[in-house]
Design an enzyme around this catalytic site. Structure first.
Site, short mmCIF file in Angstrom:
data_model
loop_
_atom_site.label_atom_id
_atom_site.label_comp_id
_atom_site.label_asym_id
_atom_site.label_seq_id
_atom_site.Cartn_x
_atom_site.Cartn_y
_atom_site.Cartn_z
N SER A 144 101.12 66.19 -14.32
CA SER A 144 101.25 65.72 -15.70
C SER A 144 102.54 64.93 -15.87
CB SER A 144 101.27 66.94 -16.64
OG SER A 144 101.47 66.53 -17.98
N TYR A 167 104.67 75.26 -18.61
CA TYR A 167 103.63 74.30 -18.17
C TYR A 167 104.30 73.14 -17.43
CZ TYR A 167 99.97 70.71 -18.48
OH TYR A 167 99.05 69.73 -18.17
N1 NAP Z 1 93.98 67.43 -20.88
C1 NAP Z 1 95.02 66.63 -20.72
O1 NAP Z 1 95.32 65.79 -21.57
C2 NAP Z 1 95.84 66.70 -19.45
C3 NAP Z 1 96.98 65.91 -19.36
C4 NAP Z 1 97.74 65.95 -18.18
C5 NAP Z 1 97.34 66.78 -17.15
N2 NAP Z 1 96.23 67.54 -17.27
C6 NAP Z 1 95.84 68.40 -16.15
O2 NAP Z 1 94.49 68.17 -15.83
C7 NAP Z 1 93.93 69.35 -15.22
C8 NAP Z 1 92.60 69.68 -15.87
O3 NAP Z 1 92.84 69.97 -17.22
P1 NAP Z 1 91.73 69.86 -18.37
O4 NAP Z 1 92.40 69.23 -19.52
O5 NAP Z 1 90.47 69.30 -17.81
O6 NAP Z 1 91.54 71.41 -18.71
P2 NAP Z 1 90.30 72.32 -19.13
O7 NAP Z 1 89.22 71.52 -19.77
O8 NAP Z 1 90.90 73.44 -19.90
O9 NAP Z 1 89.74 72.83 -17.72
C9 NAP Z 1 90.52 73.66 -16.91
C10 NAP Z 1 89.74 74.03 -15.68
O10 NAP Z 1 90.59 74.90 -14.89
C11 NAP Z 1 89.90 76.13 -14.67
N3 NAP Z 1 90.81 77.28 -14.70
C12 NAP Z 1 91.68 77.62 -15.70
N4 NAP Z 1 92.29 78.77 -15.38
C13 NAP Z 1 91.78 79.18 -14.19
C14 NAP Z 1 91.99 80.32 -13.37
N5 NAP Z 1 92.82 81.30 -13.70
N6 NAP Z 1 91.30 80.40 -12.22
C15 NAP Z 1 90.42 79.44 -11.87
N7 NAP Z 1 90.16 78.34 -12.60
C16 NAP Z 1 90.84 78.23 -13.76
C17 NAP Z 1 88.89 76.24 -15.79
O11 NAP Z 1 87.83 77.07 -15.35
P3 NAP Z 1 86.97 78.01 -16.33
O12 NAP Z 1 85.72 77.23 -16.64
O13 NAP Z 1 86.71 79.21 -15.51
O14 NAP Z 1 87.82 78.28 -17.56
C18 NAP Z 1 88.47 74.79 -15.96
O15 NAP Z 1 87.47 74.44 -15.03
C19 NAP Z 1 94.99 70.44 -15.37
O16 NAP Z 1 95.70 70.61 -14.18
C20 NAP Z 1 95.91 69.88 -16.45
O17 NAP Z 1 97.23 70.38 -16.37
C21 NAP Z 1 95.46 67.53 -18.40
#
Ligand code: NAP
Length: 275
Positions: A144, A167
């Site tokens: 990020s 985070y």
């Molecule tokens: N959203 C943004 O704007 C943004 C910005 C910068 C970086 N990111 C990064 O992008 C990545 C994906 O984020 P997202 O926004 O797509 O998030 P999200 O929709 O909340 O999805 C998170 C994913 O991670 C899995 N996960 C969470 N906790 C876990 C655990 N304890 N064990 C195994 N799996 C787990 C979840 O699985 P379950 O289905 O089991 O919950 C889900 O598949 C992350 O690394 C985040 O930091 C996101």
């Protein structure tokens, strides 16, 4: 994008941007190994991929809030597959997932550091031999722009905790690990890069943080796919990208002593042998 014959593991692909990336890679011909905790969400993605005639994905259920969970995931992948072309370390929790309070993993580590960074560190090491055997291969660490320097006197943030700092610390740790691992992997044919996919995509993590999304999963997903499969980044390694463009990370990422310290700590915490 032609991913015929390629095998790709995407952690956290049951939801959010990981789900988008998994579906796109499957459509491009890859054998996708999807991962998450939730079986119903995994089934819905698998049904979608199958329904479009894009091969049969394999689901690996593992909770990455425990190092044993990460080890079991790696063992299952190694047992089932003879090659791994791309490992996308994407699973993560946000600054306010299940509340902003300090919580710990099954191993007693600060939870955001454990899920977002340590589990990916361990998985990458355990999968490295297979990635090397499949070279040229790639590791993509989904980090990020939110980055906070690691205080090595209090990595588990026992004092002055807040979810945003935790985070951001975990995300900088991923970037430092990326640079460090790229140096170790020089000449191996395995590249490793990290990125900020997009800002506040419309995903569970962002919505549960009470934040109004300003990007789509498509935008962030395309940035991840660029590092996973783009021809223009073939052979490039140790870099940080903001979306589709190479960018500078927090200065601590370029501090070799800090990276060495993080590596030593991470090897110790995960029980991996010191290099
Ligand atoms: N959203 C943004 O704007 C943004 C910005 C910068 C970086 N990111 C990064 O992008 C990545 C994906 O984020 P997202 O926004 O797509 O998030 P999200 O929709 O909340 O999805 C998170 C994913 O991670 C899995 N996960 C969470 N906790 C876990 C655990 N304890 N064990 C195994 N799996 C787990 C979840 O699985 P379950 O289905 O089991 O919950 C889900 O598949 C992350 O690394 C985040 O930091 C996101």
């Amino acid at each position: 994008m032609n991913m015929d014959g390629k095998t790709v593991l995407i952690t956290g692909s049951t939801d959010g941007v990981g789900r988008y990336v998994a579906a796109k890679l499957a459509a491009a011909g890859a054998k996708v190994l999807i991962h998450g905790r939730d079986e119903a969400r995994a089934k819905s993605l698998a049904d979608e991929i199958r329904g479009r005639g894009h091969g049969e994905p394999t689901f690996y259920q593992a909770d990455l809030s425990s190092l044993a969970g990460a080890r079991r995931l790696a063992e299952a992948v190694l047992a089932d597959h003879r090659r791994l072309d791309v490992f996308i370390s994407n699973a993560g929790i946000g600054s306010r997932t299940s509340g902003p309070e300090r919580r710990t993993s099954a191993d007693g580590h600060e939870l955001r550091f454990a899920v977002n960074y340590l589990s990916g560190f361990l998985l990458a090491h355990l999968l490295l031999a297979l990635l090397k055997a499949s070279a040229p291969s790639r590791i993509v660490n989904v980090a990020s722009l939110g980055q906070h320097p690691i205080d090595f006197d209090d990595v588990m943030i026992t004092k002055g905790y807040n979810g945003t700092r935790a985070y951001a610390q975990s995300k900088l740790a991923q970037i430092m690990f990326t640079i460090d691992l790229a140096e170790q992997l020089g000449g191996s044919g395995v590249t490793v890069n990290s990125l900020h996919p997009a800002t506040y995509m419309n995903t569970t993590m962002v919505r549960e943080g009470g934040i109004t999304p300003i990007s789509t999963v498509e935008q962030g997903g395309e940035a991840i796919l660029h590092l996973a499969a783009g021809d223009d980044v073939a052979g490039k390694t140790g870099l940080f990208f903001n979306g589709l463009r190479q960018a500078e990370a927090n200065p601590q990422a370029y501090d070799a002593a800090a990276r060495k310290r993080l590596r030593a700590l991470s090897l110790e915490l995960t029980g991996l042998p010191a290099a």
